[in-house]
Motif scaffolding. Sequence first.
Motif, mmCIF file in Angstrom:
data_model
loop_
_atom_site.group_PDB
_atom_site.id
_atom_site.type_symbol
_atom_site.label_atom_id
_atom_site.label_comp_id
_atom_site.label_asym_id
_atom_site.label_seq_id
_atom_site.Cartn_x
_atom_site.Cartn_y
_atom_site.Cartn_z
ATOM 1 N N MET A 169 -13.506 4.446 -12.696
ATOM 2 C CA MET A 169 -12.306 4.327 -13.518
ATOM 3 C C MET A 169 -11.056 4.788 -12.780
ATOM 4 O O MET A 169 -9.961 4.259 -12.991
ATOM 5 N N ILE A 170 -11.186 5.777 -11.899
ATOM 6 C CA ILE A 170 -10.041 6.190 -11.075
ATOM 7 C C ILE A 170 -9.579 5.021 -10.222
ATOM 8 O O ILE A 170 -8.380 4.720 -10.122
ATOM 9 N N ALA A 171 -10.533 4.332 -9.610
ATOM 10 C CA ALA A 171 -10.188 3.179 -8.779
ATOM 11 C C ALA A 171 -9.626 2.044 -9.623
ATOM 12 O O ALA A 171 -8.670 1.368 -9.224
ATOM 13 N N THR A 172 -10.199 1.813 -10.803
ATOM 14 C CA THR A 172 -9.707 0.757 -11.687
ATOM 15 C C THR A 172 -8.272 1.031 -12.126
ATOM 16 O O THR A 172 -7.477 0.102 -12.312
ATOM 17 N N ALA A 173 -7.925 2.316 -12.288
ATOM 18 C CA ALA A 173 -6.591 2.698 -12.768
ATOM 19 C C ALA A 173 -5.520 2.605 -11.700
ATOM 20 O O ALA A 173 -4.320 2.605 -12.026
ATOM 21 N N ALA A 174 -5.899 2.516 -10.435
ATOM 22 C CA ALA A 174 -4.927 2.549 -9.342
ATOM 23 C C ALA A 174 -3.913 1.427 -9.489
ATOM 24 O O ALA A 174 -4.267 0.265 -9.662
ATOM 25 N N GLY A 175 -2.636 1.812 -9.437
ATOM 26 C CA GLY A 175 -1.568 0.831 -9.513
ATOM 27 C C GLY A 175 -0.994 0.622 -10.898
ATOM 28 O O GLY A 175 0.056 -0.006 -11.041
ATOM 29 N N GLY A 229 -2.938 5.125 -0.359
ATOM 30 C CA GLY A 229 -2.082 6.292 -0.522
ATOM 31 C C GLY A 229 -2.261 7.024 -1.843
ATOM 32 O O GLY A 229 -1.521 7.972 -2.129
ATOM 33 N N HIS A 230 -3.241 6.630 -2.631
ATOM 34 C CA HIS A 230 -3.406 7.240 -3.952
ATOM 35 C C HIS A 230 -3.929 8.672 -3.881
ATOM 36 O O HIS A 230 -3.798 9.426 -4.849
#
Length: 312
Positions: free
Chosen positions: A199-205, A239-240
């Motif tokens: 979910m962290i990756a899905t939320a990126a951007g 860069g997240h």
Amino acid sequence: MESALHRRDEMAILQPTLRVGDKVRFVSPASTPDRERVFLARDVLESWGLRVDFGENAFRKFSYLAGTDDERLADLNAALRDPAVRAIVATRGGKGSYRIADRLDFEAARNDPKLLIGFSDITILHLSLWKSCRVIGIHGALYADDEEGRIPEETRSSLQRVLMTSDDVVISSREDEPTSALTTEGTASGRLIGGNLDMIATAAGWALPDLSGAILLIEAVEMHLGQVDRELTMLRKGGHLAGVRGIAVGQFTKFNPGGGITIIDLLRDHLGQLDVPILGGLPLGHGKNPLSVPIGSMAVLDTAARTLIVKR
């Protein structure tokens, strides 16, 4: 340069602890839950003196989702808007919270903050609420870690302490958790942000808040190694993860080695490049006897003491 996270610390919204007689509502923002397991969780909450009710669509089924996007969103926003509801419990994770995470009633969450309790897919709701409102949530649940639906006593008592006391939360690393091997040296302090890696990756951007100055919590279950590799690569190279002060590694469960590479090897390869303290072995996630922890609160990660202390 002072991070955006720390410039806005004064805006973090702290909810009061729950008291006997407070109302808690179950909603299903993701997949359809098992009714009997939800009723077992309800019984636990009621044994603590809390009043429990259910969203209209809590047990609805629409393909792999607990109702349409509008139905699931309506239940969650109704709970956010209802002044009688003092905490919201996600019946389960699964899939689908990411479809509605940008449509929450953020104004209602700001004006009348209440604890959202959940993990796994629910992580994206915690991230979105923190990004938009600085509302603190609870990563955890009355999670049954066996096929018979039994909720471990340690899991119950952990959530009760987080919900109904103002004590600091101390999470100790467990040596028998495979991720304990990732622990390095050092201490770090910052707001604890994160949860489920997928979910962290899905939320990126779009739903991922600025992580600079934060302690990042990650956990995952039953993913392919290549998927974890892709997600961590994207988060790092996009860069997240810039400015993260420490990594709190929870339970990574149901991972099979691939070509001689284990999930621990893969995590070490990526996380080591961040050059920050790492504390593994934390009982947070989908493993045995998982605990609950506030998300958005200030925390201290101490690898020598092998503890993550979350301030209340």
